[in-house]
Scaffold this active site. Sequence first.
Site, PDB file in Angstrom:
ATOM      1  N   CYS A  84       3.416   6.798  -1.690  1.00 16.11           N
ATOM      2  CA  CYS A  84       2.952   6.196  -0.429  1.00 16.11           C
ATOM      3  C   CYS A  84       4.001   6.257   0.675  1.00 16.11           C
ATOM      4  CB  CYS A  84       2.541   4.751  -0.672  1.00 16.11           C
ATOM      5  SG  CYS A  84       1.221   4.610  -1.873  1.00 16.11           S
ATOM      6  N   HIS A 127       3.525  -0.355   5.184  1.00 11.18           N
ATOM      7  CA  HIS A 127       2.528   0.338   4.358  1.00 11.18           C
ATOM      8  C   HIS A 127       1.401  -0.622   3.969  1.00 11.18           C
ATOM      9  CE1 HIS A 127       0.494   2.468   1.316  1.00 11.18           C
ATOM     10  NE2 HIS A 127       1.105   1.920   0.284  1.00 11.18           N
ATOM     11  N   ASN A 143      -5.791   0.774   0.493  1.00 12.78           N
ATOM     12  CA  ASN A 143      -4.516   1.502   0.465  1.00 12.78           C
ATOM     13  C   ASN A 143      -4.804   3.005   0.510  1.00 12.78           C
ATOM     14  OD1 ASN A 143      -2.105   2.728  -0.208  1.00 12.78           O
ATOM     15  ND2 ASN A 143      -1.648   1.379  -1.942  1.00 12.78           N
TER      16      ASN A 143
HETATM   17  N1  COA Z   1     -11.734  -8.566  -9.747  1.00 11.19           N
HETATM   18  C1  COA Z   1     -11.661  -9.695 -10.472  1.00 11.19           C
HETATM   19  N2  COA Z   1     -10.650  -9.969 -11.283  1.00 11.19           N
HETATM   20  C2  COA Z   1      -9.647  -9.079 -11.355  1.00 11.19           C
HETATM   21  C3  COA Z   1      -9.654  -7.878 -10.628  1.00 11.19           C
HETATM   22  C4  COA Z   1     -10.755  -7.634  -9.803  1.00 11.19           C
HETATM   23  N3  COA Z   1     -10.870  -6.528  -9.033  1.00 11.19           N
HETATM   24  N4  COA Z   1      -8.532  -7.194 -10.902  1.00 11.19           N
HETATM   25  C5  COA Z   1      -7.830  -7.931 -11.771  1.00 11.19           C
HETATM   26  N5  COA Z   1      -8.514  -9.070 -12.056  1.00 11.19           N
HETATM   27  C6  COA Z   1      -8.120 -10.152 -12.946  1.00 11.19           C
HETATM   28  C7  COA Z   1      -7.118  -9.720 -13.978  1.00 11.19           C
HETATM   29  O1  COA Z   1      -7.783  -9.121 -15.063  1.00 11.19           O
HETATM   30  C8  COA Z   1      -6.467 -11.029 -14.325  1.00 11.19           C
HETATM   31  O2  COA Z   1      -7.285 -11.699 -15.242  1.00 11.19           O
HETATM   32  P1  COA Z   1      -6.621 -12.499 -16.488  1.00 11.19           P
HETATM   33  O3  COA Z   1      -5.783 -13.567 -15.835  1.00 11.19           O
HETATM   34  O4  COA Z   1      -7.817 -12.996 -17.213  1.00 11.19           O
HETATM   35  O5  COA Z   1      -5.803 -11.487 -17.212  1.00 11.19           O
HETATM   36  C9  COA Z   1      -6.518 -11.814 -13.029  1.00 11.19           C
HETATM   37  O6  COA Z   1      -7.472 -11.159 -12.196  1.00 11.19           O
HETATM   38  C10 COA Z   1      -5.208 -11.886 -12.279  1.00 11.19           C
HETATM   39  O7  COA Z   1      -4.656 -10.606 -12.277  1.00 11.19           O
HETATM   40  P2  COA Z   1      -3.270 -10.334 -11.634  1.00 11.19           P
HETATM   41  O8  COA Z   1      -2.888  -8.914 -11.901  1.00 11.19           O
HETATM   42  O9  COA Z   1      -2.321 -11.402 -12.012  1.00 11.19           O
HETATM   43  O10 COA Z   1      -3.589 -10.532 -10.098  1.00 11.19           O
HETATM   44  P3  COA Z   1      -2.604 -10.487  -8.910  1.00 11.19           P
HETATM   45  O11 COA Z   1      -2.730 -11.724  -8.120  1.00 11.19           O
HETATM   46  O12 COA Z   1      -1.246 -10.046  -9.320  1.00 11.19           O
HETATM   47  O13 COA Z   1      -3.196  -9.290  -8.031  1.00 11.19           O
HETATM   48  C11 COA Z   1      -2.920  -6.971  -7.524  1.00 11.19           C
HETATM   49  C12 COA Z   1      -3.326  -7.995  -8.568  1.00 11.19           C
HETATM   50  C13 COA Z   1      -3.074  -5.582  -8.132  1.00 11.19           C
HETATM   51  C14 COA Z   1      -3.849  -7.127  -6.340  1.00 11.19           C
HETATM   52  C15 COA Z   1      -1.456  -7.232  -7.105  1.00 11.19           C
HETATM   53  O14 COA Z   1      -0.642  -7.328  -8.233  1.00 11.19           O
HETATM   54  C16 COA Z   1      -0.914  -6.146  -6.203  1.00 11.19           C
HETATM   55  O15 COA Z   1      -1.353  -5.980  -5.076  1.00 11.19           O
HETATM   56  N6  COA Z   1       0.094  -5.391  -6.676  1.00 11.19           N
HETATM   57  C17 COA Z   1       0.683  -4.316  -5.877  1.00 11.19           C
HETATM   58  C18 COA Z   1      -0.221  -3.108  -5.968  1.00 11.19           C
HETATM   59  C19 COA Z   1       0.169  -2.038  -4.978  1.00 11.19           C
HETATM   60  O16 COA Z   1       0.557  -2.320  -3.879  1.00 11.19           O
HETATM   61  N7  COA Z   1       0.022  -0.782  -5.404  1.00 11.19           N
HETATM   62  C20 COA Z   1       0.224   0.336  -4.586  1.00 11.19           C
HETATM   63  C21 COA Z   1       1.650   0.634  -4.369  1.00 11.19           C
HETATM   64  S1  COA Z   1       1.832   1.900  -3.208  1.00 11.19           S
END
Ligand code: COA
Length: 318
Positions: free
Chosen positions: A110, A244, A274
């Site tokens: 990215c 970003h 994204n």
């Molecule tokens: N809908 C509903 N529930 C979801 C879900 C969705 N689309 N995606 C994940 N969950 C669930 C998970 O399974 C988890 O359930 P559990 O507690 O029963 O295991 C719960 O939601 C929490 O997941 P978690 O990963 O802790 O959520 P989070 O608050 O960390 O958010 C992201 C997840 C991916 C949004 C966040 O970690 C993030 O933005 N990370 C950076 C990603 C990024 O920028 N990537 C690109 C880099 S260039």
Amino acid sequence: MSFEIIGTGRGLPEQIIENQRMAEFLDTSDEWIVSRTGIRSRRVCRTETATDLAVTAAEQAMKKAGVLPAELDLILCSTIGGDYVTPSLACCVAGRIGATCPSMDLNAGCVGFLYSLSMAAAHFDSGRAEKILVIGLERMSSWVDWNHRSICVLFGDGAGAAVLGKGDSLRYLHLGTEGDPTPLNRPISIGNNPFTDRPPVPEVLHMDGRRVFKFATRVLEAEITRAFKQTGFSSEDIDLFLIHQANGRIVDYVREKLGQPEEKFPKNVMRYGNTSSASIPILLDELLEEGAVKPGQTLFLSAFGAGLTYGSAILNWK
Ligand code: COA
């Protein structure tokens, strides 16, 4: 010598997929996606190819810059995958717009657009170029697993482009790498090689979301501290921070750390998700169209991504 940006453009698929559509086939909800990411919809290619999006962005940028294909000295496309592994997306774009200059792709996840700016700056500094076309293109809908709710809801397709000419806009540029494929990767298949013992792997994006989130907030904070220390700028000297657009919460985290108002940290992640290396040039093009970027302003660009890569640039807008 370095450069200034003299024209920008964007190419987005027509199809808009709102969160509600995702909830029709995934165990997810608009409420979950909006509260965790700020994303409300994303664009997904239906008929458009990667080259189509990149060419649309490029043609807009060249028209605004008043630059003809024959005047280009280099085309740089940042992408994790165009329409072919080879030839490069840049070659496909060159063919479509009628340019014959050297054309190549660059993969820095990215952060690819900032890496491209750095390569372009080196070409200007060495006197090898007067006009360079830089494109960030990603067709993330081809790389995500649409059954994996914590990944596919985050990404979208799009392209952003900038035409660079000689100038002195670039005030600061820093790039870095913490080389490690494990937090974020997309493997390439071994094909149908009968002589290998390696098992086939699905060619989809893998991501440890929490790890990437922690990496992103850590490096963005470190990048800004480093840039201010080296340049003597402070948050008050920066008119706009173009971060970003991966997750609205990451942008908010940085803004709150710096104690800056929301209008200095524009977002379009709610509309596009994204779009990887296309996110900063798309945002820049939209801000210019809205008249939010004005001559004399100072812009801070910063990104993080697969690699893991990170980087920042400070531009004085002409
Ligand atoms: N809908 C509903 N529930 C979801 C879900 C969705 N689309 N995606 C994940 N969950 C669930 C998970 O399974 C988890 O359930 P559990 O507690 O029963 O295991 C719960 O939601 C929490 O997941 P978690 O990963 O802790 O959520 P989070 O608050 O960390 O958010 C992201 C997840 C991916 C949004 C966040 O970690 C993030 O933005 N990370 C950076 C990603 C990024 O920028 N990537 C690109 C880099 S260039």
